[in-house]
Design an enzyme around this catalytic site. Structure first.
Site, PDB file in Angstrom:
ATOM      1  N   ASP A   1     -28.519 -30.200  13.962  1.00  0.00           N
ATOM      2  CA  ASP A   1     -29.986 -30.183  13.863  1.00  0.00           C
ATOM      3  C   ASP A   1     -30.516 -31.536  14.325  1.00  0.00           C
TER       4      ASP A   1
ATOM      5  N   ASN B   1     -41.507 -11.373   7.398  1.00  0.00           N
ATOM      6  CA  ASN B   1     -42.136 -12.604   6.870  1.00  0.00           C
ATOM      7  C   ASN B   1     -41.264 -13.253   5.790  1.00  0.00           C
TER       8      ASN B   1
ATOM      9  N   SER C   1     -37.745 -12.567  15.965  1.00  0.00           N
ATOM     10  CA  SER C   1     -38.900 -12.393  15.082  1.00  0.00           C
ATOM     11  C   SER C   1     -39.576 -11.063  15.343  1.00  0.00           C
TER      12      SER C   1
ATOM     13  N   LYS D   1     -39.091 -15.822  22.149  1.00  0.00           N
ATOM     14  CA  LYS D   1     -38.104 -15.036  21.383  1.00  0.00           C
ATOM     15  C   LYS D   1     -37.627 -13.849  22.205  1.00  0.00           C
TER      16      LYS D   1
ATOM     17  N   CYS E   1     -36.164 -32.522  13.689  1.00  0.00           N
ATOM     18  CA  CYS E   1     -37.568 -32.669  14.105  1.00  0.00           C
ATOM     19  C   CYS E   1     -38.508 -31.953  13.137  1.00  0.00           C
TER      20      CYS E   1
ATOM     21  N   ARG F   1     -48.341  -7.563   4.748  1.00  0.00           N
ATOM     22  CA  ARG F   1     -47.142  -7.987   5.477  1.00  0.00           C
ATOM     23  C   ARG F   1     -45.881  -7.563   4.744  1.00  0.00           C
TER      24      ARG F   1
ATOM     25  N   SER G   1     -37.228 -31.147   9.735  1.00  0.00           N
ATOM     26  CA  SER G   1     -36.478 -31.069   8.484  1.00  0.00           C
ATOM     27  C   SER G   1     -36.052 -32.469   8.076  1.00  0.00           C
TER      28      SER G   1
ATOM     29  N   TYR H   1     -44.822 -18.360  21.820  1.00  0.00           N
ATOM     30  CA  TYR H   1     -43.706 -18.339  20.864  1.00  0.00           C
ATOM     31  C   TYR H   1     -43.020 -16.972  20.875  1.00  0.00           C
TER      32      TYR H   1
ATOM     33  N   LEU I   1     -38.800 -24.318  17.766  1.00  0.00           N
ATOM     34  CA  LEU I   1     -40.159 -24.599  17.281  1.00  0.00           C
ATOM     35  C   LEU I   1     -40.792 -23.261  16.949  1.00  0.00           C
ATOM     36  N   LYS I   2     -41.637 -23.211  15.901  1.00  0.00           N
ATOM     37  CA  LYS I   2     -42.029 -21.885  15.406  1.00  0.00           C
ATOM     38  C   LYS I   2     -43.517 -21.717  15.085  1.00  0.00           C
TER      39      LYS I   2
HETATM   40  P1  NAD Z   1     -37.663 -24.603  10.500  1.00  0.00           P
HETATM   41  O1  NAD Z   1     -38.603 -25.327  11.380  1.00  0.00           O
HETATM   42  O2  NAD Z   1     -37.708 -24.858   9.044  1.00  0.00           O
HETATM   43  O3  NAD Z   1     -36.151 -24.835  10.990  1.00  0.00           O
HETATM   44  C1  NAD Z   1     -35.823 -25.015  12.338  1.00  0.00           C
HETATM   45  C2  NAD Z   1     -34.858 -26.182  12.433  1.00  0.00           C
HETATM   46  O4  NAD Z   1     -34.524 -26.392  13.806  1.00  0.00           O
HETATM   47  C3  NAD Z   1     -35.450 -27.505  11.923  1.00  0.00           C
HETATM   48  O5  NAD Z   1     -34.556 -28.084  10.981  1.00  0.00           O
HETATM   49  C4  NAD Z   1     -35.579 -28.372  13.174  1.00  0.00           C
HETATM   50  O6  NAD Z   1     -35.393 -29.735  12.887  1.00  0.00           O
HETATM   51  C5  NAD Z   1     -34.494 -27.787  14.069  1.00  0.00           C
HETATM   52  N1  NAD Z   1     -34.726 -27.944  15.508  1.00  0.00           N
HETATM   53  C6  NAD Z   1     -35.856 -27.672  16.207  1.00  0.00           C
HETATM   54  N2  NAD Z   1     -35.675 -27.936  17.511  1.00  0.00           N
HETATM   55  C7  NAD Z   1     -34.382 -28.372  17.650  1.00  0.00           C
HETATM   56  C8  NAD Z   1     -33.600 -28.781  18.736  1.00  0.00           C
HETATM   57  N3  NAD Z   1     -34.108 -28.816  19.982  1.00  0.00           N
HETATM   58  N4  NAD Z   1     -32.334 -29.155  18.513  1.00  0.00           N
HETATM   59  C9  NAD Z   1     -31.807 -29.146  17.259  1.00  0.00           C
HETATM   60  N5  NAD Z   1     -32.505 -28.761  16.185  1.00  0.00           N
HETATM   61  C10 NAD Z   1     -33.785 -28.384  16.369  1.00  0.00           C
HETATM   62  O7  NAD Z   1     -37.855 -23.030  10.810  1.00  0.00           O
HETATM   63  P2  NAD Z   1     -37.336 -21.770  10.010  1.00  0.00           P
HETATM   64  O8  NAD Z   1     -38.494 -21.144   9.335  1.00  0.00           O
HETATM   65  O9  NAD Z   1     -36.144 -22.115   9.230  1.00  0.00           O
HETATM   66  O10 NAD Z   1     -36.964 -20.839  11.231  1.00  0.00           O
HETATM   67  C11 NAD Z   1     -35.644 -20.753  11.734  1.00  0.00           C
HETATM   68  C12 NAD Z   1     -35.639 -19.824  12.947  1.00  0.00           C
HETATM   69  O11 NAD Z   1     -36.136 -18.546  12.566  1.00  0.00           O
HETATM   70  C13 NAD Z   1     -36.557 -20.300  14.081  1.00  0.00           C
HETATM   71  O12 NAD Z   1     -35.915 -20.018  15.305  1.00  0.00           O
HETATM   72  C14 NAD Z   1     -37.796 -19.444  13.926  1.00  0.00           C
HETATM   73  O13 NAD Z   1     -38.454 -19.255  15.145  1.00  0.00           O
HETATM   74  C15 NAD Z   1     -37.201 -18.145  13.408  1.00  0.00           C
HETATM   75  N6  NAD Z   1     -38.163 -17.350  12.633  1.00  0.00           N
HETATM   76  C16 NAD Z   1     -38.807 -17.919  11.557  1.00  0.00           C
HETATM   77  C17 NAD Z   1     -39.741 -17.174  10.849  1.00  0.00           C
HETATM   78  C18 NAD Z   1     -40.476 -17.795   9.685  1.00  0.00           C
HETATM   79  O14 NAD Z   1     -41.514 -17.281   9.296  1.00  0.00           O
HETATM   80  N7  NAD Z   1     -39.998 -18.862   9.068  1.00  0.00           N
HETATM   81  C19 NAD Z   1     -40.022 -15.846  11.204  1.00  0.00           C
HETATM   82  C20 NAD Z   1     -39.330 -15.290  12.283  1.00  0.00           C
HETATM   83  C21 NAD Z   1     -38.399 -16.060  12.992  1.00  0.00           C
HETATM   84  C1  UD1 Z   2     -47.247 -15.401  11.300  1.00  0.00           C
HETATM   85  C2  UD1 Z   2     -47.089 -15.457  12.792  1.00  0.00           C
HETATM   86  C3  UD1 Z   2     -45.889 -14.621  13.215  1.00  0.00           C
HETATM   87  C4  UD1 Z   2     -44.634 -15.058  12.474  1.00  0.00           C
HETATM   88  C5  UD1 Z   2     -44.898 -14.966  10.968  1.00  0.00           C
HETATM   89  C6  UD1 Z   2     -43.674 -15.462  10.232  1.00  0.00           C
HETATM   90  C7  UD1 Z   2     -49.369 -15.759  13.614  1.00  0.00           C
HETATM   91  C8  UD1 Z   2     -50.509 -15.151  14.365  1.00  0.00           C
HETATM   92  N1  UD1 Z   2     -48.309 -14.992  13.420  1.00  0.00           N
HETATM   93  O1  UD1 Z   2     -47.575 -14.114  10.991  1.00  0.00           O
HETATM   94  O2  UD1 Z   2     -45.672 -14.757  14.589  1.00  0.00           O
HETATM   95  O3  UD1 Z   2     -43.535 -14.237  12.812  1.00  0.00           O
HETATM   96  O4  UD1 Z   2     -46.037 -15.778  10.650  1.00  0.00           O
HETATM   97  O5  UD1 Z   2     -43.808 -15.511   8.883  1.00  0.00           O
HETATM   98  O6  UD1 Z   2     -49.408 -16.909  13.235  1.00  0.00           O
HETATM   99  N2  UD1 Z   2     -53.286 -15.697   5.282  1.00  0.00           N
HETATM  100  C9  UD1 Z   2     -54.432 -16.086   4.624  1.00  0.00           C
HETATM  101  N3  UD1 Z   2     -54.659 -17.418   4.475  1.00  0.00           N
HETATM  102  C10 UD1 Z   2     -53.805 -18.384   4.933  1.00  0.00           C
HETATM  103  C11 UD1 Z   2     -52.621 -17.972   5.603  1.00  0.00           C
HETATM  104  C12 UD1 Z   2     -52.411 -16.629   5.765  1.00  0.00           C
HETATM  105  O7  UD1 Z   2     -55.242 -15.254   4.206  1.00  0.00           O
HETATM  106  O8  UD1 Z   2     -54.083 -19.590   4.770  1.00  0.00           O
HETATM  107  C13 UD1 Z   2     -53.013 -14.260   5.444  1.00  0.00           C
HETATM  108  C14 UD1 Z   2     -52.964 -13.802   6.883  1.00  0.00           C
HETATM  109  O9  UD1 Z   2     -54.246 -13.431   7.345  1.00  0.00           O
HETATM  110  C15 UD1 Z   2     -51.987 -12.609   6.782  1.00  0.00           C
HETATM  111  C16 UD1 Z   2     -51.048 -13.015   5.658  1.00  0.00           C
HETATM  112  O10 UD1 Z   2     -51.743 -14.012   4.909  1.00  0.00           O
HETATM  113  O11 UD1 Z   2     -52.685 -11.451   6.404  1.00  0.00           O
HETATM  114  C17 UD1 Z   2     -49.724 -13.590   6.152  1.00  0.00           C
HETATM  115  O12 UD1 Z   2     -50.010 -14.641   7.064  1.00  0.00           O
HETATM  116  P1  UD1 Z   2     -48.845 -15.580   7.656  1.00  0.00           P
HETATM  117  O13 UD1 Z   2     -47.997 -16.076   6.544  1.00  0.00           O
HETATM  118  O14 UD1 Z   2     -49.491 -16.583   8.542  1.00  0.00           O
HETATM  119  O15 UD1 Z   2     -47.937 -14.587   8.508  1.00  0.00           O
HETATM  120  P2  UD1 Z   2     -48.305 -13.599   9.725  1.00  0.00           P
HETATM  121  O16 UD1 Z   2     -49.753 -13.583   9.974  1.00  0.00           O
HETATM  122  O17 UD1 Z   2     -47.654 -12.301   9.455  1.00  0.00           O
END
Ligand code: NAD
Ligand code: UD1
Length: 334
Positions: free
Chosen positions: A31, A178, A124, A152, A34, A230, A36, A148, A83-84
């Site tokens: 990792d 989610n 995702s 994916k 960036c 969700r 964490s 984003y 990045l997410k």
């Molecule tokens: P996070 O940001 O907490 O973790 C990602 C980690 O990747 C971090 O520790 C960061 O430092 C590291 N990283 C980023 N760029 C890097 C690079 N170039 N080289 C090495 N390390 C790097 O995110 P998360 O929520 O744990 O998500 C993990 C994965 O799951 C991501 O790919 C994200 O897109 C995917 N995902 C997350 C969600 C969500 O809601 N959390 C939903 C769907 C998919």
């Molecule tokens: C977001 C991302 C999606 C990603 C997902 C991961 C967007 C447009 N989509 O989706 O790509 O895969 O997170 O978890 O960003 N809400 C509030 N107030 C807030 C925050 C959220 O009311 O301050 C509501 C939103 O309108 C939604 C629900 O909570 O109805 C969930 O929101 P969020 O956690 O941002 O997730 P997603 O919208 O599903």
């Protein structure tokens, strides 16, 4: 198995690392920190009661990654780094393509150099885009609406091409819904840098006094209480999904896609009310305009993962809220 987790210090990676190590696997995290914190490593080790390997490095540094894969005798990789932030991906698309797509190619090249061919990729539900029907199954058309989501989908397509060109690969693309919640010890949880966008981290910051109140984005959707719905999946259920996929891939070749969700949805108010019950805290809130790009509702058809991998979620919305509260309380203290 010797398993390397790219991005393993982040939210989902840290929980997955803890689970894999507790299940007896040897875990190495790669990792660049960036998004964490190095302090998470100790907490994962405490949960797993064992040493977790760590290398600080960028996934785009193919040479460094290759050396780690070789030195650590890695059998399989879970690729979580990236990045997410959806909004940021529209402002900085090239940064996102470079990190998420180029980073994935670099990883594949490193794996090829060492001859490792088992890979689980963090995709995702955002790849589906606007629903043509619900629940989304894995055959639902893909039409992501932001850079984003396109990152994916492009990585998934690269992995399908790779598998078609070389039948020795064993690949699982996991489409997360989610992810929410925290480890039951409250030692690790979601700890985003800056101002969060997702619902649970925003609630956490309201509780911790970093934000004055929760803005509820619209209460005029066609849902039972008007707020968005969700498919919230507990992060430890998600972690179990990675383990189930790795085990299944040991006896299955090819590139396979699975939804990881619960198959049901809860509204913002459902989650908020349950969180207030769990925490005994009142969360100040106001209803504001809908957030552009938000969908009224989406959730997974989760049957494929259950049928094929033998995996399904076990945790409830109460488990999600109790564990989140424990984590939020702990992070408030530190
Ligand atoms: P996070 O940001 O907490 O973790 C990602 C980690 O990747 C971090 O520790 C960061 O430092 C590291 N990283 C980023 N760029 C890097 C690079 N170039 N080289 C090495 N390390 C790097 O995110 P998360 O929520 O744990 O998500 C993990 C994965 O799951 C991501 O790919 C994200 O897109 C995917 N995902 C997350 C969600 C969500 O809601 N959390 C939903 C769907 C998919
Ligand atoms: C977001 C991302 C999606 C990603 C997902 C991961 C967007 C447009 N989509 O989706 O790509 O895969 O997170 O978890 O960003 N809400 C509030 N107030 C807030 C925050 C959220 O009311 O301050 C509501 C939103 O309108 C939604 C629900 O909570 O109805 C969930 O929101 P969020 O956690 O941002 O997730 P997603 O919208 O599903």
């Amino acid at each position: 198995m010797n398993i390397l987790l790219t991005g393993g210090m982040g939210y989902i990676g840290s929980h997955t690392a803890a689970l894999l190590a507790s299940a007896g696997h040897r875990v190495h995290i790669y990792d660049n920190l960036c998004n964490s914190n190095i302090g998470t490593l100790d907490r994962i080790q405490k949960i797993a009661s064992q040493v977790i390997g760590f290398t600080e490095g960028d996934v785009r540094d193919t040479e460094k990654l290759t050396k780690v894969l070789r030195d650590e005798k890695i059998d399989a990789v879970i690729h979580l780094s990236g990045l997410k932030a959806v909004g940021e991906s529209s402002q900085k698309p090239i940064e996102y393509y470079a990190n998420n797509v180029q980073g994935s190619i670099s990883l594949i090249q490193a794996m090829q150099a060492v001859g490792i061919n088992t890979l689980v990729f963090s995709s995702s539900a955002t790849v589906y885009g606007d629903p043509v029907y619900l629940p989304y199954d894995e055959d639902h058309p893909t039409n992501p609406t932001n850079p984003y989501g396109r990152n994916k989908l492009q990585v998934e397509e690269i992995l399908r091409d790779l598998s078609a060109s070389d039948s020795s690969w064993r690949i699982g693309c996991l489409r997360y819904f989610n992810p929410v919640g925290a480890h039951e010890t409250g030692l690790i949880g979601e700890d985003p840098n800056g101002i969060p966008n997702n619902l649970m981290p925003v609630i956490g910051q309201v509780v911790n006094g970093k934000l004055p109140l929760l803005n509820i984005f619209g209460d005029d959707y066609e849902t039972h209480d008007g707020t968005g719905k969700r498919d919230y999946i507990h992060v430890m259920d998600l972690a179990e999904g990675h383990l189930a996929t790795l085990i299944w891939l040991q006896s299955n070749l090819g590139c396979h896609t699975f939804n990881l969700g619960t198959g049901s949805s809860y509204s913002v108010l459902d989650l908020l009310n349950r969180f207030e019950e769990a925490s005994g805290q009142k969360i100040p809130r106001q209803v504001v305009e809908r957030r552009p790009g938000d969908l009224p509702e989406y959730y997974a058809k989760a049957d494929k993962a259950e049928k094929v991998l033998g995996w399904k979620t076990k945790k409830t919305l109460s488990d999600i809220c109790n564990s989140s509260w424990l984590w939020i309380k702990n992070s408030k203290k530190s």
